[in-house]
Motif scaffolding. Structure first.
Motif, PDB file in Angstrom:
ATOM      1  N   ALA A  16       0.736  -1.144   0.053  1.00  0.00           N
ATOM      2  CA  ALA A  16      -0.016   0.101   0.002  1.00  0.00           C
ATOM      3  C   ALA A  16       0.760   1.202   0.007  1.00  0.00           C
ATOM      4  N   GLY A  17       2.055   1.236   0.587  1.00  0.00           N
ATOM      5  CA  GLY A  17       3.141   2.293   0.346  1.00  0.00           C
ATOM      6  C   GLY A  17       3.174   2.812   1.821  1.00  0.00           C
ATOM      7  N   LYS A  18       3.079   1.838   2.656  1.00  0.00           N
ATOM      8  CA  LYS A  18       3.084   2.476   4.136  1.00  0.00           C
ATOM      9  C   LYS A  18       4.742   2.893   4.504  1.00  0.00           C
ATOM     10  N   SER A  19       5.656   2.123   4.169  1.00  0.00           N
ATOM     11  CA  SER A  19       6.890   2.156   4.418  1.00  0.00           C
ATOM     12  C   SER A  19       7.277   3.528   3.751  1.00  0.00           C
ATOM     13  N   THR A  20       6.894   3.725   2.727  1.00  0.00           N
ATOM     14  CA  THR A  20       7.235   5.092   1.810  1.00  0.00           C
ATOM     15  C   THR A  20       6.952   6.159   2.541  1.00  0.00           C
ATOM     16  N   GLN A  21       5.519   6.287   2.966  1.00  0.00           N
ATOM     17  CA  GLN A  21       4.651   7.317   3.626  1.00  0.00           C
ATOM     18  C   GLN A  21       5.538   7.538   5.159  1.00  0.00           C
ATOM     19  N   LEU A  51      10.423 -13.329  15.848  1.00  0.00           N
ATOM     20  CA  LEU A  51       8.804 -13.653  15.438  1.00  0.00           C
ATOM     21  C   LEU A  51       8.662 -13.364  14.125  1.00  0.00           C
ATOM     22  N   ARG A  52       9.195 -12.335  13.750  1.00  0.00           N
ATOM     23  CA  ARG A  52       8.595 -11.658  12.270  1.00  0.00           C
ATOM     24  C   ARG A  52       9.065 -12.916  11.202  1.00  0.00           C
ATOM     25  N   ARG A  53      10.455 -13.429  11.596  1.00  0.00           N
ATOM     26  CA  ARG A  53      10.934 -14.100  10.629  1.00  0.00           C
ATOM     27  C   ARG A  53      10.068 -15.402  10.505  1.00  0.00           C
ATOM     28  N   VAL A  55       7.270 -16.031  11.683  1.00  0.00           N
ATOM     29  CA  VAL A  55       5.457 -15.868  11.463  1.00  0.00           C
ATOM     30  C   VAL A  55       5.462 -16.063   9.667  1.00  0.00           C
ATOM     31  N   LYS A  56       6.563 -15.191   9.411  1.00  0.00           N
ATOM     32  CA  LYS A  56       6.471 -14.910   7.918  1.00  0.00           C
ATOM     33  C   LYS A  56       7.012 -16.096   7.004  1.00  0.00           C
ATOM     34  N   HIS A  57       8.008 -16.760   7.842  1.00  0.00           N
ATOM     35  CA  HIS A  57       8.828 -17.766   6.656  1.00  0.00           C
ATOM     36  C   HIS A  57       8.812 -19.025   7.287  1.00  0.00           C
ATOM     37  N   ASP A  98       4.468   0.836  11.432  1.00  0.00           N
ATOM     38  CA  ASP A  98       4.252   0.215   9.941  1.00  0.00           C
ATOM     39  C   ASP A  98       3.305  -1.194  10.582  1.00  0.00           C
ATOM     40  N   ARG A  99       2.232  -0.985  10.666  1.00  0.00           N
ATOM     41  CA  ARG A  99       1.287  -1.922  11.111  1.00  0.00           C
ATOM     42  C   ARG A  99       1.325  -1.904  12.560  1.00  0.00           C
ATOM     43  N   PHE A 100      -0.137  -2.262  12.979  1.00  0.00           N
ATOM     44  CA  PHE A 100      -0.180  -2.405  14.646  1.00  0.00           C
ATOM     45  C   PHE A 100      -1.345  -3.076  14.736  1.00  0.00           C
ATOM     46  N   SER A 103      -4.074  -4.579  12.340  1.00  0.00           N
ATOM     47  CA  SER A 103      -3.730  -5.630  11.143  1.00  0.00           C
ATOM     48  C   SER A 103      -4.066  -6.977  12.042  1.00  0.00           C
ATOM     49  N   THR A 104      -4.103  -7.054  13.169  1.00  0.00           N
ATOM     50  CA  THR A 104      -4.497  -8.590  13.720  1.00  0.00           C
ATOM     51  C   THR A 104      -5.999  -8.440  13.616  1.00  0.00           C
ATOM     52  N   THR A 105      -6.697  -7.347  13.963  1.00  0.00           N
ATOM     53  CA  THR A 105      -7.994  -7.425  14.161  1.00  0.00           C
ATOM     54  C   THR A 105      -8.642  -7.825  12.480  1.00  0.00           C
ATOM     55  N   TYR A 107      -6.548  -9.070   9.731  1.00  0.00           N
ATOM     56  CA  TYR A 107      -5.828 -10.308   9.166  1.00  0.00           C
ATOM     57  C   TYR A 107      -6.275 -11.636   9.993  1.00  0.00           C
ATOM     58  N   GLN A 108      -6.209 -11.684  11.305  1.00  0.00           N
ATOM     59  CA  GLN A 108      -6.196 -12.806  11.955  1.00  0.00           C
ATOM     60  C   GLN A 108      -7.809 -12.822  12.329  1.00  0.00           C
ATOM     61  N   GLY A 109      -8.439 -11.727  12.482  1.00  0.00           N
ATOM     62  CA  GLY A 109      -9.782 -11.939  12.865  1.00  0.00           C
ATOM     63  C   GLY A 109     -10.749 -12.057  11.734  1.00  0.00           C
ATOM     64  N   ALA A 151       6.884  -6.597  -8.070  1.00  0.00           N
ATOM     65  CA  ALA A 151       7.787  -6.093  -8.694  1.00  0.00           C
ATOM     66  C   ALA A 151       9.349  -6.184  -7.890  1.00  0.00           C
ATOM     67  N   ARG A 152       9.011  -5.848  -6.472  1.00  0.00           N
ATOM     68  CA  ARG A 152       9.886  -5.863  -5.637  1.00  0.00           C
ATOM     69  C   ARG A 152      10.468  -7.242  -5.411  1.00  0.00           C
ATOM     70  N   SER A 153       9.711  -8.500  -5.663  1.00  0.00           N
ATOM     71  CA  SER A 153      10.318  -9.668  -5.428  1.00  0.00           C
ATOM     72  C   SER A 153      10.705 -10.466  -6.496  1.00  0.00           C
ATOM     73  N   GLU A 193      -3.397   4.854  -4.137  1.00  0.00           N
ATOM     74  CA  GLU A 193      -2.862   4.732  -5.653  1.00  0.00           C
ATOM     75  C   GLU A 193      -2.642   5.944  -6.205  1.00  0.00           C
ATOM     76  N   ALA A 194      -2.600   7.332  -5.408  1.00  0.00           N
ATOM     77  CA  ALA A 194      -2.095   8.270  -5.858  1.00  0.00           C
ATOM     78  C   ALA A 194      -0.632   8.164  -5.819  1.00  0.00           C
ATOM     79  N   PRO A 195       0.034   9.323  -6.491  1.00  0.00           N
ATOM     80  CA  PRO A 195       1.483   9.236  -6.405  1.00  0.00           C
ATOM     81  C   PRO A 195       2.052   9.437  -5.161  1.00  0.00           C
TER      82      PRO A 195
HETATM   83  N1  Z5A Z   1       0.360  -9.184   9.706  1.00  0.00           N
HETATM   84  C1  Z5A Z   1      -0.571  -9.841  10.280  1.00  0.00           C
HETATM   85  O1  Z5A Z   1      -1.370 -11.025   9.468  1.00  0.00           O
HETATM   86  N2  Z5A Z   1      -1.184  -9.681  11.386  1.00  0.00           N
HETATM   87  C2  Z5A Z   1      -0.603  -8.579  12.266  1.00  0.00           C
HETATM   88  O2  Z5A Z   1      -0.850  -8.367  13.396  1.00  0.00           O
HETATM   89  C3  Z5A Z   1       0.613  -7.917  11.701  1.00  0.00           C
HETATM   90  C4  Z5A Z   1       0.892  -8.183  10.267  1.00  0.00           C
HETATM   91  C5  Z5A Z   1       1.192  -6.866  12.225  1.00  0.00           C
HETATM   92  C6  Z5A Z   1       3.889  -8.257   7.185  1.00  0.00           C
HETATM   93  O3  Z5A Z   1       4.485  -8.264   5.954  1.00  0.00           O
HETATM   94  C7  Z5A Z   1       2.846  -9.083   7.017  1.00  0.00           C
HETATM   95  O4  Z5A Z   1       2.247  -9.542   8.084  1.00  0.00           O
HETATM   96  C8  Z5A Z   1       1.605  -8.590   6.090  1.00  0.00           C
HETATM   97  C9  Z5A Z   1       0.436  -8.516   7.110  1.00  0.00           C
HETATM   98  C10 Z5A Z   1       0.897  -9.724   8.277  1.00  0.00           C
HETATM   99  N3  Z5A Z   1       1.233  -9.513   5.183  1.00  0.00           N
HETATM  100  N4  Z5A Z   1       0.678  -9.343   4.315  1.00  0.00           N
HETATM  101  N5  Z5A Z   1       0.074  -9.246   3.127  1.00  0.00           N
HETATM  102  P1  Z5A Z   1       5.610  -7.284   5.579  1.00  0.00           P
HETATM  103  O5  Z5A Z   1       5.803  -6.222   6.645  1.00  0.00           O
HETATM  104  O6  Z5A Z   1       6.686  -7.658   4.888  1.00  0.00           O
HETATM  105  O7  Z5A Z   1       4.628  -6.455   4.551  1.00  0.00           O
HETATM  106  P2  Z5A Z   1       3.559  -5.424   4.270  1.00  0.00           P
HETATM  107  O8  Z5A Z   1       3.284  -4.877   5.585  1.00  0.00           O
HETATM  108  O9  Z5A Z   1       2.457  -5.849   3.752  1.00  0.00           O
HETATM  109  O10 Z5A Z   1       3.898  -4.220   3.619  1.00  0.00           O
HETATM  110  P3  Z5A Z   1       4.938  -4.025   2.182  1.00  0.00           P
HETATM  111  O11 Z5A Z   1       4.310  -5.035   1.182  1.00  0.00           O
HETATM  112  O12 Z5A Z   1       6.453  -4.278   2.551  1.00  0.00           O
HETATM  113  O13 Z5A Z   1       4.467  -2.657   1.694  1.00  0.00           O
HETATM  114  P4  Z5A Z   1       4.421  -1.311   1.993  1.00  0.00           P
HETATM  115  O14 Z5A Z   1       5.267  -0.844   3.220  1.00  0.00           O
HETATM  116  O15 Z5A Z   1       2.632  -0.750   2.386  1.00  0.00           O
HETATM  117  O16 Z5A Z   1       4.617  -0.330   1.000  1.00  0.00           O
HETATM  118  P5  Z5A Z   1       6.095   0.105   0.308  1.00  0.00           P
HETATM  119  O17 Z5A Z   1       7.207  -0.629   0.764  1.00  0.00           O
HETATM  120  O18 Z5A Z   1       6.065   1.555   0.659  1.00  0.00           O
HETATM  121  O19 Z5A Z   1       5.919   0.255  -1.188  1.00  0.00           O
HETATM  122  C11 Z5A Z   1       5.769  -0.963  -1.819  1.00  0.00           C
HETATM  123  C12 Z5A Z   1       6.395  -0.667  -3.439  1.00  0.00           C
HETATM  124  O20 Z5A Z   1       5.402   0.274  -3.980  1.00  0.00           O
HETATM  125  C13 Z5A Z   1       7.577   0.182  -3.436  1.00  0.00           C
HETATM  126  O21 Z5A Z   1       8.366  -0.421  -4.573  1.00  0.00           O
HETATM  127  C14 Z5A Z   1       7.317   1.536  -3.404  1.00  0.00           C
HETATM  128  O22 Z5A Z   1       8.239   2.208  -4.056  1.00  0.00           O
HETATM  129  C15 Z5A Z   1       6.196   1.463  -4.380  1.00  0.00           C
HETATM  130  N6  Z5A Z   1       5.287   2.677  -3.926  1.00  0.00           N
HETATM  131  C16 Z5A Z   1       5.082   3.083  -2.756  1.00  0.00           C
HETATM  132  N7  Z5A Z   1       3.982   3.890  -2.682  1.00  0.00           N
HETATM  133  C17 Z5A Z   1       3.587   3.862  -4.014  1.00  0.00           C
HETATM  134  C18 Z5A Z   1       2.646   4.865  -4.714  1.00  0.00           C
HETATM  135  N8  Z5A Z   1       1.991   5.815  -3.958  1.00  0.00           N
HETATM  136  N9  Z5A Z   1       2.511   4.636  -5.967  1.00  0.00           N
HETATM  137  C19 Z5A Z   1       3.384   4.103  -6.630  1.00  0.00           C
HETATM  138  N10 Z5A Z   1       4.204   3.124  -6.189  1.00  0.00           N
HETATM  139  C20 Z5A Z   1       4.469   3.347  -5.080  1.00  0.00           C
END
Ligand code: Z5A
Length: 212
Positions: A16-21, A51-53, A55-57, A98-100, A103-105, A107-109, A151-153, A193-195
């Motif tokens: 969604a762009g969370k880390s970017t914002q 735990l992250r490692r 729960v994800k992998h 980044d998430r709190f 997300s549990t409510t 994803y898990q709920g 695209a990232r992976s 979806e906005a820039p």
């Molecule tokens: N999870 C759960 O189930 N229960 C919980 O309680 C918690 C988490 C806390 C964590 O994965 C996983 O754990 C997640 C939910 C679950 N699983 N899923 N799905 P994570 O931390 O590895 O991943 P994520 O939280 O889903 O985030 P992400 O994929 O890393 O994305 P992001 O931080 O939201 O986006 P980003 O890294 O900023 O941007 C992604 C790409 O898009 C990057 O190449 C940017 O340059 C690009 N980008 C960003 N913003 C834009 C805009 N506005 N336009 C175009 N491109 C953009």
């Protein structure tokens, strides 16, 4: 909790762009002279990152039971709140996470179908009163989230949760929107979806409005 800081979380579907914002907003707070701490869930502490490692992998024999997954997220959060978030807020700092718990409510709920009442009790136990002051939901379609993440992976799902099928991620998206509608005082939904620069502008507008 006696706190003077500001606690802001970012939520939404994957990609969604969370880390970017968070990174853009952290720069703004630093320029304004605030002590900013950025962190993430799951993770943010040595125990949480382990735990992250897992729960994800986790790739050992047998799948991860949804109940076990829920408790791993809860354990990571309990540690993060006590060792990182609460101390920083008590010193008047800004925490951007980044998430709190939302997300549990969702994803898990909602997506895994675990008991929402139990999850509420788990939140009471892990957070106490340490809820965010403001939560941004960056809303993107499942297609957009998938294509950004892939695209990232370079095409492969990078973790167990990301590898879930499309209806799971659609439930997640709708779940965040429904949660935001139920708690308009805390949530702000933005078009992810906005820039990036436009999303950042909206974040600042919401923030300046919320903080007066
Ligand atoms: N999870 C759960 O189930 N229960 C919980 O309680 C918690 C988490 C806390 C964590 O994965 C996983 O754990 C997640 C939910 C679950 N699983 N899923 N799905 P994570 O931390 O590895 O991943 P994520 O939280 O889903 O985030 P992400 O994929 O890393 O994305 P992001 O931080 O939201 O986006 P980003 O890294 O900023 O941007 C992604 C790409 O898009 C990057 O190449 C940017 O340059 C690009 N980008 C960003 N913003 C834009 C805009 N506005 N336009 C175009 N491109 C953009």
């Amino acid at each position: 909790m006696n706190r003077t800081g500001l606690f802001i979380t970012f939520e939404g579907p994957e990609g969604a762009g969370k880390s970017t914002q968070i990174s853009l907003l952290a720069d703004v707070f630093r320029q304004r002279g605030r002590a900013v701490l950025t962190t993430r869930e799951p993770g943010g502490t040595p125990l949480g990152e382990e735990l992250r490692r897992l729960v994800k992998h986790f790739g050992g024999p047998g799948s991860v039971a949804p109940e076990a997954e829920l408790l791993m997220f809860g354990a990571s959060r309990a540690q993060l709140v006590r060792h990182v978030i609460r101390p920083h807020l008590e010193q008047g700092g800004v925490v951007l996470c980044d998430r709190f718990a939302d997300s549990t409510t969702v994803y898990q709920g909602l997506a895994r179908g675990l008991d929402p009442a139990f999850i509420e009790r788990l939140h009471d136990f892990t957070l106490g009163d340490c809820w965010p002051d403001l939560t941004f939901v960056l809303d993107v379609s499942v297609e957009t989230g998938f294509s950004r993440a892939r695209a990232r992976s370079q095409g492969a799902p990078v973790d167990r949760i990301e590898a879930e099928a499309r209806p799971f991620h659609e439930t997640v998206r709708q779940g965040f929107l429904a949660l935001a509608e139920r708690h308009p005082e805390r949530f702000r939904v933005l078009d992810g979806e906005a820039p990036p620069a436009a999303v950042h502008r909206h974040v600042l507008e919401c923030l300046d409005h919320a903080l007066g």
